[in-house]
Design a protein around this motif. Structure first.
Motif, PDB file in Angstrom:
ATOM      1  N   HIS A  24      73.388  46.102  64.274  1.00 35.50           N
ATOM      2  CA  HIS A  24      72.534  45.722  65.412  1.00 35.50           C
ATOM      3  C   HIS A  24      73.036  44.436  66.071  1.00 35.50           C
ATOM      4  O   HIS A  24      73.112  44.343  67.307  1.00 35.50           O
ATOM      5  CB  HIS A  24      71.091  45.529  64.940  1.00 35.50           C
ATOM      6  CG  HIS A  24      70.228  44.785  65.916  1.00 35.50           C
ATOM      7  ND1 HIS A  24      69.603  45.391  66.987  1.00 35.50           N
ATOM      8  CD2 HIS A  24      69.931  43.451  66.023  1.00 35.50           C
ATOM      9  CE1 HIS A  24      68.948  44.494  67.689  1.00 35.50           C
ATOM     10  NE2 HIS A  24      69.115  43.300  67.133  1.00 35.50           N
ATOM     11  N   ALA A  27      76.267  44.924  68.044  1.00 30.71           N
ATOM     12  CA  ALA A  27      75.983  45.693  69.266  1.00 30.71           C
ATOM     13  C   ALA A  27      75.289  44.811  70.306  1.00 30.71           C
ATOM     14  O   ALA A  27      75.622  44.842  71.499  1.00 30.71           O
ATOM     15  CB  ALA A  27      75.112  46.903  68.923  1.00 30.71           C
ATOM     16  N   ARG A  28      74.325  44.018  69.839  1.00 30.56           N
ATOM     17  CA  ARG A  28      73.625  43.109  70.758  1.00 30.56           C
ATOM     18  C   ARG A  28      74.614  42.111  71.368  1.00 30.56           C
ATOM     19  O   ARG A  28      74.569  41.822  72.562  1.00 30.56           O
ATOM     20  CB  ARG A  28      72.524  42.371  69.988  1.00 30.56           C
ATOM     21  CG  ARG A  28      71.789  41.306  70.777  1.00 30.56           C
ATOM     22  CD  ARG A  28      70.877  41.926  71.809  1.00 30.56           C
ATOM     23  NE  ARG A  28      70.267  40.910  72.682  1.00 30.56           N
ATOM     24  CZ  ARG A  28      70.096  41.045  73.984  1.00 30.56           C
ATOM     25  NH1 ARG A  28      70.472  42.147  74.606  1.00 30.56           N
ATOM     26  NH2 ARG A  28      69.541  40.083  74.684  1.00 30.56           N
ATOM     27  N   ALA A  31      76.648  43.821  74.013  1.00 32.84           N
ATOM     28  CA  ALA A  31      75.868  44.049  75.246  1.00 32.84           C
ATOM     29  C   ALA A  31      75.829  42.765  76.079  1.00 32.84           C
ATOM     30  O   ALA A  31      75.976  42.798  77.308  1.00 32.84           O
ATOM     31  CB  ALA A  31      74.455  44.502  74.882  1.00 32.84           C
ATOM     32  N   MET A  32      75.652  41.641  75.408  1.00 38.54           N
ATOM     33  CA  MET A  32      75.605  40.371  76.153  1.00 38.54           C
ATOM     34  C   MET A  32      76.995  39.988  76.668  1.00 38.54           C
ATOM     35  O   MET A  32      77.131  39.405  77.748  1.00 38.54           O
ATOM     36  CB  MET A  32      75.001  39.263  75.286  1.00 38.54           C
ATOM     37  CG  MET A  32      73.507  39.492  74.998  1.00 38.54           C
ATOM     38  SD  MET A  32      72.681  38.124  74.105  1.00 38.54           S
ATOM     39  CE  MET A  32      72.396  36.940  75.447  1.00 38.54           C
ATOM     40  N   GLU A  34      79.183  42.150  77.639  1.00 36.48           N
ATOM     41  CA  GLU A  34      79.381  43.017  78.819  1.00 36.48           C
ATOM     42  C   GLU A  34      78.682  42.422  80.049  1.00 36.48           C
ATOM     43  O   GLU A  34      79.224  42.456  81.161  1.00 36.48           O
ATOM     44  CB  GLU A  34      78.871  44.431  78.524  1.00 36.48           C
ATOM     45  CG  GLU A  34      79.796  45.174  77.556  1.00 36.48           C
ATOM     46  CD  GLU A  34      79.184  46.441  76.980  1.00 36.48           C
ATOM     47  OE1 GLU A  34      77.942  46.643  77.130  1.00 36.48           O
ATOM     48  OE2 GLU A  34      79.921  47.232  76.360  1.00 36.48           O
ATOM     49  N   THR A  35      77.494  41.887  79.837  1.00 37.98           N
ATOM     50  CA  THR A  35      76.785  41.233  80.945  1.00 37.98           C
ATOM     51  C   THR A  35      77.586  40.040  81.462  1.00 37.98           C
ATOM     52  O   THR A  35      77.722  39.830  82.675  1.00 37.98           O
ATOM     53  CB  THR A  35      75.385  40.767  80.477  1.00 37.98           C
ATOM     54  OG1 THR A  35      74.670  41.905  79.991  1.00 37.98           O
ATOM     55  CG2 THR A  35      74.613  40.130  81.609  1.00 37.98           C
TER      56      THR A  35
END
Lengths: 290, 290
Positions: A24, A27-28, A31-32, A34-35
């Protein structure tokens, strides 16, 4: 214009890892990342031990969550992200090497794994689980500039910043898990920020400090990540002290070097009185006055 | 209770010297010392070069205003005041020793002259007039505690603070003449204060920084004197950035030592990785990367 002249967009990713939930957390983090990449980030820094969380209760628990570097799944996931997004990632990780555990940071570029930094100065119970860093203070040369890295309590040792600056570093990436400290005035910014700002200024270095937030097994963390220019002043942040947050700043790493000449006479790294301290710092220790 | 356990009242005297008016300046400093003494001050710190002013335009001009220490009239006046008021004075002074000039601080106690500190790191045009300090980083043992001293730009060298802390200093007296620096945000406190606070915190030291105010021959000075505890947080000040001001604080110097143990594992001076840096700080210099 050489590549060192180019502006670089950098990011501090302030996140809240969940203890023990490595999949988790990674992955988190991605995601950040990618932002951040969507907003132009070329260098992103994640918090200390961000794949596992921080509050181990035994060495066995830490060992069960630790991974070899770069073979482990966390590092491999970040390598894939760095390649796909074309950026540099500096990420805090619980590292294992055989029976030894390290509080480490992996340095990854668009072309893959570049190296590891192992925390030199362990804080509190970390000493029960981790081995002190044995890789010194490495510098990573990239087309963007010269990066270096250290972790949390390492910031409290001005020797580390000096070693980085004197080896030519321009940008220091600091994964951290800052905790409240005695004497902190809640109405003022964190002393950790004061330490980072002063060190950036005295050494003419850019700094990205990425902290975590949240309370884990009763231990609160203070957030307040920041990105600081070579003047010592923040160019992004301090971030929230409770919430996840992405900090971005566009900086010119050449400033770290060109603007070190503060006047016709002074450049703080060249003004060091090496005749005095490099000898004295050793010789005073046996006096036992500390 | 040993003497080291006693509370000590300390003062930073922020004043505005008038260039070249030595007699006036010393009289003004003593008037402010008397005010501090009336409020219980046992240690008072005056600004850098406070007997002469700062903005020399030639070496000859500096030489004409310089005095031998302790024989000169400024030092003798401070010795008389310290004896009469029963306190310690640390005062910035333009010192001559034969043909050599130094940017110095005299350390004076109730029993008279104790010693001299000569600024190690000269700033700007000072290099044209003064010889770099040749007395190292001395520690002065007193019944109140262990004092040390450095001047203005010396603050930017973390090696100096470390040397003081590792030799057992508890209270650092800083005569200074801070000037505006590039990148300063006028809405924030001075970067000089950030540097002092971070150094006090990382080395667990009390600091009295006494700055001057006013504009002299076109050069503004920024005031904002402060007294900082071993936590890094101010216990008095920052003072005004334009007006003379007396700062007072009552502190317990034993805290500098007893409260260095931040938890069961960490004491920042004992946690130094001397295996790494006392060797590396020397060895990196020839690389020429600065």
């Amino acid at each position: 214009m050489t590549s060192a002249e180019a502006n670089v967009t950098v990011a501090a990713i302030q996140m809240e890892p969940v203890f023990g939930q490595t999949e988790h957390n990674v992955a988190r983090s991605i995601a950040m990342i990618e932002t951040a990449a969507a907003q132009g980030a070329q260098v992103v820094v994640l918090p200390e031990l961000c794949n596992t969380g921080y509050m181990f209760q035994s060495r066995a628990e830490a060992a069960a969550l630790a991974e070899p570097v770069p073979a482990g799944t966390s590092t491999q996931a970040w390598i894939e992200a760095a390649r796909r997004l074309g950026l540099y990632i500096v990420a805090g990780i619980t590292e294992s090497q055989g029976a030894l555990l390290y509080n480490s940071a992996v340095i990854i570029g668009p072309d893959g794994y570049m190296g590891t930094y192992r925390k030199l100065h362990l804080w509190g119970d970390e000493a029960l689980y981790f081995t002190p860093g044995d890789l010194g203070v490495p510098i990573f040369d990239t087309p963007l500039g010269r990066l270096s890295c250290h972790i949390c309590y390492d910031c409290w040792f001005p020797e580390v910043w000096r070693l980085q600056a004197m080896q030519g570093a321009e940008l220091i990436c600091v994964p951290t898990n800052w905790v409240p400290i005695p004497g902190q005035d809640p109405d003022r910014e964190a002393m950790a920020n004061i330490v980072v700002m002063g060190a950036a200024h005295c050494n003419s270095l850019f700094v990205i400090a990425a902290d975590r937030v949240g309370t884990e097994r009763g231990q609160p963390f203070i957030g307040q990540s920041l990105i600081v220019s070579q003047t010592g002043w923040p160019v992004a942040g301090p971030a929230s002290n409770i919430a996840e947050e992405l900090l971005l700043a566009t900086i010119n790493l050449a400033d770290a070097r060109r603007k070190r000449n503060w006047n016709d006479f002074n450049q703080p790294l060249r003004d060091r009185r090496t005749d005095l301290y490099d000898e004295m710092l050793g010789s005073v220790l046996p006096r036992g006055m500390i």
